[in-house]
Design a protein around this motif. Sequence first.
Motif, PDB file in Angstrom:
ATOM      1  N   PHE A 258       0.816  -1.214   0.000  1.00  0.00           N
ATOM      2  CA  PHE A 258       0.000   0.000   0.000  1.00  0.00           C
ATOM      3  C   PHE A 258       0.850   1.265   0.000  1.00  0.00           C
ATOM      4  O   PHE A 258       0.477   2.265  -0.609  1.00  0.00           O
ATOM      5  CB  PHE A 258      -0.945  -0.004   1.210  1.00  0.00           C
ATOM      6  N   ASP A 259       1.990   1.223   0.683  1.00  0.00           N
ATOM      7  CA  ASP A 259       2.794   2.433   0.810  1.00  0.00           C
ATOM      8  C   ASP A 259       4.001   2.446  -0.121  1.00  0.00           C
ATOM      9  O   ASP A 259       4.917   3.249   0.049  1.00  0.00           O
ATOM     10  CB  ASP A 259       3.263   2.602   2.261  1.00  0.00           C
ATOM     11  N   ASP A 260       4.021   1.560  -1.142  1.00  0.00           N
ATOM     12  CA  ASP A 260       5.178   1.510  -2.041  1.00  0.00           C
ATOM     13  C   ASP A 260       4.729   1.061  -3.430  1.00  0.00           C
ATOM     14  O   ASP A 260       5.228   0.080  -3.972  1.00  0.00           O
ATOM     15  CB  ASP A 260       6.241   0.568  -1.479  1.00  0.00           C
ATOM     16  N   PHE A 261       3.790   1.801  -4.012  1.00  0.00           N
ATOM     17  CA  PHE A 261       3.228   1.404  -5.302  1.00  0.00           C
ATOM     18  C   PHE A 261       4.268   1.442  -6.421  1.00  0.00           C
ATOM     19  O   PHE A 261       4.162   0.711  -7.409  1.00  0.00           O
ATOM     20  CB  PHE A 261       2.054   2.312  -5.655  1.00  0.00           C
ATOM     21  N   ASP A 262       5.296   2.280  -6.295  1.00  0.00           N
ATOM     22  CA  ASP A 262       6.319   2.372  -7.340  1.00  0.00           C
ATOM     23  C   ASP A 262       7.077   1.060  -7.517  1.00  0.00           C
ATOM     24  O   ASP A 262       7.616   0.790  -8.597  1.00  0.00           O
ATOM     25  CB  ASP A 262       7.311   3.497  -7.016  1.00  0.00           C
ATOM     26  N   ASN A 263       7.151   0.256  -6.462  1.00  0.00           N
ATOM     27  CA  ASN A 263       7.869  -1.015  -6.530  1.00  0.00           C
ATOM     28  C   ASN A 263       6.919  -2.200  -6.700  1.00  0.00           C
ATOM     29  O   ASN A 263       7.205  -3.307  -6.259  1.00  0.00           O
ATOM     30  CB  ASN A 263       8.723  -1.212  -5.273  1.00  0.00           C
ATOM     31  N   ARG A 264       5.795  -1.968  -7.355  1.00  0.00           N
ATOM     32  CA  ARG A 264       4.825  -3.043  -7.588  1.00  0.00           C
ATOM     33  C   ARG A 264       5.367  -4.057  -8.586  1.00  0.00           C
ATOM     34  O   ARG A 264       6.289  -3.794  -9.358  1.00  0.00           O
ATOM     35  CB  ARG A 264       3.521  -2.450  -8.122  1.00  0.00           C
ATOM     36  N   LEU A 265       4.767  -5.225  -8.566  1.00  0.00           N
ATOM     37  CA  LEU A 265       4.985  -6.247  -9.574  1.00  0.00           C
ATOM     38  C   LEU A 265       3.717  -6.341 -10.414  1.00  0.00           C
ATOM     39  O   LEU A 265       2.613  -6.427  -9.865  1.00  0.00           O
ATOM     40  CB  LEU A 265       5.257  -7.603  -8.913  1.00  0.00           C
ATOM     41  N   ASP A 266       3.856  -6.318 -11.742  1.00  0.00           N
ATOM     42  CA  ASP A 266       2.650  -6.383 -12.558  1.00  0.00           C
ATOM     43  C   ASP A 266       2.954  -6.853 -13.971  1.00  0.00           C
ATOM     44  O   ASP A 266       4.081  -6.765 -14.444  1.00  0.00           O
ATOM     45  CB  ASP A 266       1.932  -5.033 -12.588  1.00  0.00           C
ATOM     46  N   TYR A 267       1.924  -7.363 -14.607  1.00  0.00           N
ATOM     47  CA  TYR A 267       1.946  -7.591 -16.052  1.00  0.00           C
ATOM     48  C   TYR A 267       0.531  -7.490 -16.592  1.00  0.00           C
ATOM     49  O   TYR A 267      -0.461  -7.643 -15.863  1.00  0.00           O
ATOM     50  CB  TYR A 267       2.600  -8.922 -16.432  1.00  0.00           C
ATOM     51  N   TYR A 268       0.438  -7.207 -17.894  1.00  0.00           N
ATOM     52  CA  TYR A 268      -0.838  -7.083 -18.597  1.00  0.00           C
ATOM     53  C   TYR A 268      -0.650  -7.762 -19.953  1.00  0.00           C
ATOM     54  O   TYR A 268      -0.134  -7.159 -20.895  1.00  0.00           O
ATOM     55  CB  TYR A 268      -1.222  -5.606 -18.771  1.00  0.00           C
ATOM     56  N   ASN A 269      -1.022  -9.028 -20.022  1.00  0.00           N
ATOM     57  CA  ASN A 269      -0.698  -9.854 -21.184  1.00  0.00           C
ATOM     58  C   ASN A 269      -1.884  -9.969 -22.132  1.00  0.00           C
ATOM     59  O   ASN A 269      -2.960 -10.445 -21.756  1.00  0.00           O
ATOM     60  CB  ASN A 269      -0.271 -11.251 -20.725  1.00  0.00           C
ATOM     61  N   LEU A 270      -1.670  -9.569 -23.378  1.00  0.00           N
ATOM     62  CA  LEU A 270      -2.685  -9.638 -24.417  1.00  0.00           C
ATOM     63  C   LEU A 270      -2.408 -10.836 -25.332  1.00  0.00           C
ATOM     64  O   LEU A 270      -1.249 -11.118 -25.657  1.00  0.00           O
ATOM     65  CB  LEU A 270      -2.692  -8.355 -25.246  1.00  0.00           C
ATOM     66  N   TYR A 271      -3.468 -11.499 -25.765  1.00  0.00           N
ATOM     67  CA  TYR A 271      -3.313 -12.634 -26.664  1.00  0.00           C
ATOM     68  C   TYR A 271      -4.600 -12.856 -27.441  1.00  0.00           C
ATOM     69  O   TYR A 271      -5.670 -12.340 -27.086  1.00  0.00           O
ATOM     70  CB  TYR A 271      -2.950 -13.900 -25.878  1.00  0.00           C
ATOM     71  N   ALA A 272      -4.504 -13.610 -28.514  1.00  0.00           N
ATOM     72  CA  ALA A 272      -5.663 -14.049 -29.283  1.00  0.00           C
ATOM     73  C   ALA A 272      -5.775 -15.557 -29.155  1.00  0.00           C
ATOM     74  O   ALA A 272      -4.783 -16.247 -28.849  1.00  0.00           O
ATOM     75  CB  ALA A 272      -5.511 -13.645 -30.750  1.00  0.00           C
ATOM     76  N   PHE A 273      -6.969 -16.090 -29.377  1.00  0.00           N
ATOM     77  CA  PHE A 273      -7.141 -17.536 -29.252  1.00  0.00           C
ATOM     78  C   PHE A 273      -8.140 -18.043 -30.283  1.00  0.00           C
ATOM     79  O   PHE A 273      -8.976 -17.293 -30.815  1.00  0.00           O
ATOM     80  CB  PHE A 273      -7.588 -17.913 -27.835  1.00  0.00           C
ATOM     81  N   TYR A 274      -8.015 -19.340 -30.552  1.00  0.00           N
ATOM     82  CA  TYR A 274      -8.911 -20.021 -31.482  1.00  0.00           C
ATOM     83  C   TYR A 274      -9.347 -21.332 -30.847  1.00  0.00           C
ATOM     84  O   TYR A 274      -8.503 -22.151 -30.452  1.00  0.00           O
ATOM     85  CB  TYR A 274      -8.200 -20.296 -32.814  1.00  0.00           C
ATOM     86  N   GLU A 275     -10.648 -21.514 -30.714  1.00  0.00           N
ATOM     87  CA  GLU A 275     -11.199 -22.727 -30.123  1.00  0.00           C
ATOM     88  C   GLU A 275     -11.641 -23.674 -31.232  1.00  0.00           C
ATOM     89  O   GLU A 275     -12.305 -23.257 -32.194  1.00  0.00           O
ATOM     90  CB  GLU A 275     -12.397 -22.383 -29.224  1.00  0.00           C
ATOM     91  N   PHE A 276     -11.290 -24.948 -31.096  1.00  0.00           N
ATOM     92  CA  PHE A 276     -11.684 -25.946 -32.082  1.00  0.00           C
ATOM     93  C   PHE A 276     -11.900 -27.274 -31.369  1.00  0.00           C
ATOM     94  O   PHE A 276     -11.743 -27.369 -30.145  1.00  0.00           O
ATOM     95  CB  PHE A 276     -10.635 -26.062 -33.189  1.00  0.00           C
ATOM     96  N   GLY A 277     -12.292 -28.298 -32.137  1.00  0.00           N
ATOM     97  CA  GLY A 277     -12.653 -29.573 -31.522  1.00  0.00           C
ATOM     98  C   GLY A 277     -11.557 -30.196 -30.698  1.00  0.00           C
ATOM     99  O   GLY A 277     -11.826 -30.912 -29.726  1.00  0.00           O
TER     100      GLY A 277
END
Length: 306
Positions: A77-96
């Motif tokens: 809470f008191d050290d947001f600059d040292n956060r750990l994060d990721y935001y991963n974008l991807y596409a997908f295809y569903e099949f049998g």
Amino acid sequence: MTRFALLTSAAIVLAPTLAHAEMPPGLYSDFEIRVAAVDGDNFADLQTTFTVDGTVRYTFSGTNFGVGLDTLLVSEFDDFDNRLDYYNLYAFYEFGGGVLSFGETASAIDLIDMDRRISLPETFDVQLGTNFLGPFINGFYLQDDAQAYGLTYEGSFDALQVAASVHYLDDFEEWVYAAAVDYAVSQQVNLLAGFEAISVDGVDPRLWLGLAATFGDFDAEVMVRTGDTPFVGDATVYTADLYYNVPTIDDLRIGATVLHLDGPGSDDTLYGVGFEYNAFRNFGIEGNFSTTDGDNTFGLEAFVRF
């Protein structure tokens, strides 16, 4: 953001099982927001953190194609600059035969990697996942300006679930290969196995081998992981986890963990016990106590899932 600077003894891999809200057609969402307070012999002061962990996927109407976002953020809470994060974008295809994803995708090892352990404080569970228990790519995504692109396949064939993935580390011009299987021997017992290799000279592959079982109100898993861990070196880790779903109190689970690490300069055993109670709809609390080599740690957490 400074990589791995958040915790005195921790970093991250989380995959919570979430309650699903009713969504518009084609839209799927899994999210958990968690607030934690941890104290103990290894902490100078009470540590308070918050976590946002989730997945959003959208399948285009009338097609088998879609896009997704996997996100994870952990910060004091008191050290947001040292956060750990990721935001991963991807596409997908569903099949049998399953689902094929491409972009910033997950590792095949996630198929067999245990969800969050309620018997350990989140800060411990996070670091253990990145440094010792989970696949390399999960920890890599948390590093500053990490660029990795992959192709991941997941499929199910009767009693057998399989996954395979390959990732390219853009800045390092290296490859990460992984495969995993989950085989249901019976309705109560599953065999788990995984493999991961990195195209770096002198880095040995890692192996996962485990057994998961359900008997009545008990769930259990034992697992051994051995080989070169990405951020620590050659190590073998043994884990045993036991959960009890209390039949007389709905939505109450009690858990226990024993973890033994045999690695570089370390021959330690960690013990943990805890509980999880979904008190009201998607709201819940956790409490845990863990100890290793005489050092004790206490954790209390609250979460909301949607």
